[in-house]
Design a protein around this motif. Sequence first.
Motif, PDB file in Angstrom:
ATOM      1  N   GLY A 124       0.630  -1.173   0.114  1.00 55.01           N
ATOM      2  CA  GLY A 124      -0.007  -0.050   0.031  1.00 55.01           C
ATOM      3  C   GLY A 124       0.730   1.425   0.129  1.00 55.01           C
ATOM      4  O   GLY A 124       0.244   2.549  -0.288  1.00 55.01           O
ATOM      5  N   ARG A 126       0.860   3.395   2.152  1.00 48.37           N
ATOM      6  CA  ARG A 126      -0.632   4.389   2.859  1.00 48.37           C
ATOM      7  C   ARG A 126      -0.359   5.672   3.115  1.00 48.37           C
ATOM      8  O   ARG A 126      -0.228   6.517   2.788  1.00 48.37           O
ATOM      9  CB  ARG A 126      -1.490   3.797   3.124  1.00 48.37           C
ATOM     10  CG  ARG A 126      -3.144   4.571   3.382  1.00 48.37           C
ATOM     11  CD  ARG A 126      -3.598   4.522   1.895  1.00 48.37           C
ATOM     12  NE  ARG A 126      -4.843   5.164   2.476  1.00 48.37           N
ATOM     13  CZ  ARG A 126      -4.843   6.746   2.307  1.00 48.37           C
ATOM     14  NH1 ARG A 126      -3.879   7.432   2.797  1.00 48.37           N
ATOM     15  NH2 ARG A 126      -6.053   7.155   2.427  1.00 48.37           N
ATOM     16  N   ASN A 132      -5.538   0.373   2.901  1.00 47.12           N
ATOM     17  CA  ASN A 132      -5.068   0.337   1.587  1.00 47.12           C
ATOM     18  C   ASN A 132      -6.484  -0.305   0.807  1.00 47.12           C
ATOM     19  O   ASN A 132      -7.451  -1.085   1.058  1.00 47.12           O
ATOM     20  CB  ASN A 132      -3.792  -1.272   1.705  1.00 47.12           C
ATOM     21  CG  ASN A 132      -3.090  -1.889   0.128  1.00 47.12           C
ATOM     22  OD1 ASN A 132      -3.258  -0.671  -0.099  1.00 47.12           O
ATOM     23  ND2 ASN A 132      -2.819  -1.990   0.264  1.00 47.12           N
TER      24      ASN A 132
END
Length: 279
Positions: A124, A126, A132
């Motif tokens: 991810g 993120r 994610n």
Amino acid sequence: EWTVPFDYGFFHVGVHNLPKDRAVEITKTLLDYTFGKENHSDAKLREMFAMLSELPGVLVVLNHPLWDIEIVGRERHEALLTSFIKRHGRWIHAFEINGFRTWSENKAVIEMAEALGVPIATGGDRHGCKPNTVINLTNADTFEEFANEIRVERRSEVVLMPEYEHPLHWRQLQSFSEILSHYPEFVDGRRRWFERVFFDSGDGQGARDLSTYGWVYGGPAWLRAAIWTLGFLGSPKMRPVFRASRKRRDRVPTDAATTEFEIPDLDEISRVFPQESAS
């Protein structure tokens, strides 16, 4: 995520599920390779990968393989990737499709993985509050069983979540906004972004958060204005603007079954991997 220097660039390799009793030791060994230029050789890198391969529950994933993270240009990066796979691809268990990379790039990774018979795994980058946008599915009860599915059975199943369809640049700005937001529910000294960012000015007092440098209101006016702008650009109101400006090739398909994948001819480098097809 292990940074692996290689020729004129580097790659990021996800090393997952190190055994608890050796995690610190192995991490130090990997970091010694990264930062010790005298260690940068094919022989030493093979030694590192062989060590990880001997641990049955460990999963080694080549993260965002097509991202020109070195900023050397697409052609040079792809040449570097080809060389890396030829010389060390046998140790890689999966290629990553990344929730913070474009659909066109992830699609190319899927096509490359299919051509080489390598499973895909999700990641991810993120760095924000949202989960994610791409995930793995498995019936495994433990991570070791999941690693076995990819390492031994050479199969994986991934899902693109609905949020992945949102424009990437908007999602990136949304993350910046989350990182720089005020969180009143946090403990004192962690609520404002400049209390969570640390800087070592070299005065002998070590790294201190920015609020200790007199940033009571978040720094100079121009910086506060820039942060407000980032927050606005990452707000839901701006999502349609980014959607309208998104390139056609980066529009996420609504049905993967109808997506046309173009499998490249990579026979020259596919020999370094087991010949069974991945799924």
